[in-house]
Design a protein around this motif. Structure first.
Motif, short mmCIF file in Angstrom:
data_model
loop_
_atom_site.label_atom_id
_atom_site.label_comp_id
_atom_site.label_asym_id
_atom_site.label_seq_id
_atom_site.Cartn_x
_atom_site.Cartn_y
_atom_site.Cartn_z
N GLU A 20 0.85 -1.19 0.00
CA GLU A 20 0.00 0.00 0.00
C GLU A 20 0.89 1.25 0.00
N PRO A 21 1.12 1.82 -1.18
CA PRO A 21 2.00 2.99 -1.25
C PRO A 21 1.44 4.21 -0.52
N GLU A 25 -1.08 7.98 4.41
CA GLU A 25 -2.43 8.54 4.27
C GLU A 25 -3.45 7.67 5.01
N CYS A 26 -3.30 6.36 4.90
CA CYS A 26 -4.20 5.43 5.58
C CYS A 26 -4.05 5.56 7.10
N TRP A 27 -2.81 5.58 7.61
CA TRP A 27 -2.60 5.73 9.05
C TRP A 27 -3.21 7.04 9.55
N ASP A 28 -3.06 8.09 8.76
CA ASP A 28 -3.64 9.38 9.16
C ASP A 28 -5.15 9.28 9.30
N LYS A 58 -13.68 -0.80 8.32
CA LYS A 58 -13.98 -1.63 7.15
C LYS A 58 -14.07 -0.77 5.89
N ALA A 59 -14.63 0.42 6.00
CA ALA A 59 -14.72 1.32 4.85
C ALA A 59 -13.33 1.71 4.37
N LEU A 60 -12.44 2.00 5.30
CA LEU A 60 -11.05 2.31 4.91
C LEU A 60 -10.37 1.10 4.31
N GLN A 61 -10.69 -0.07 4.81
CA GLN A 61 -10.10 -1.31 4.29
C GLN A 61 -10.46 -1.50 2.82
N GLN A 62 -11.64 -1.05 2.43
CA GLN A 62 -12.05 -1.13 1.03
C GLN A 62 -11.20 -0.22 0.15
N PHE A 66 -5.11 -3.28 3.67
CA PHE A 66 -4.63 -3.68 4.98
C PHE A 66 -5.56 -4.73 5.56
N THR A 67 -5.05 -5.43 6.54
CA THR A 67 -5.86 -6.41 7.25
C THR A 67 -5.90 -6.00 8.71
#
Length: 73
Positions: A20-21, A25-28, A58-62, A66-67
């Motif tokens: 996940e490049p 952004e995801c952690w933020d 779950k929405a962010l996982q889409q 990430f798991t």
């Protein structure tokens, strides 16, 4: 001195920088979920933290690769 730490459940998120490049952004965004929850006067130790936020995770996982698991500590 003794301290009793209550058991709680928590999200354990696995986010691989190579897969996940946009990992930062995801952690933020994940941290933003926690901050918004804290603005309601709650913490990650609130008994319903998982139930209150799992749909958002779950929405962010889409969107991001990430798991996660839910572990009791």
């Amino acid at each position: 001195m003794k301290a009793r730490i209550p058991k709680h459940r928590e999200f354990v998120i696995s986010l691989d920088e190579k897969e996940e490049p946009r990992h930062q952004e995801c952690w933020d965004k994940l941290n933003q979920i926690v901050k918004e929850y804290q603005k309601q006067g709650k913490s990650v130790y609130t008994e319903t933290f998982i139930e209150d936020n799992e749909d958002k995770v779950k929405a962010l996982q889409q969107e991001y690769k990430f798991t996660y698991t839910i572990e009791e500590r």
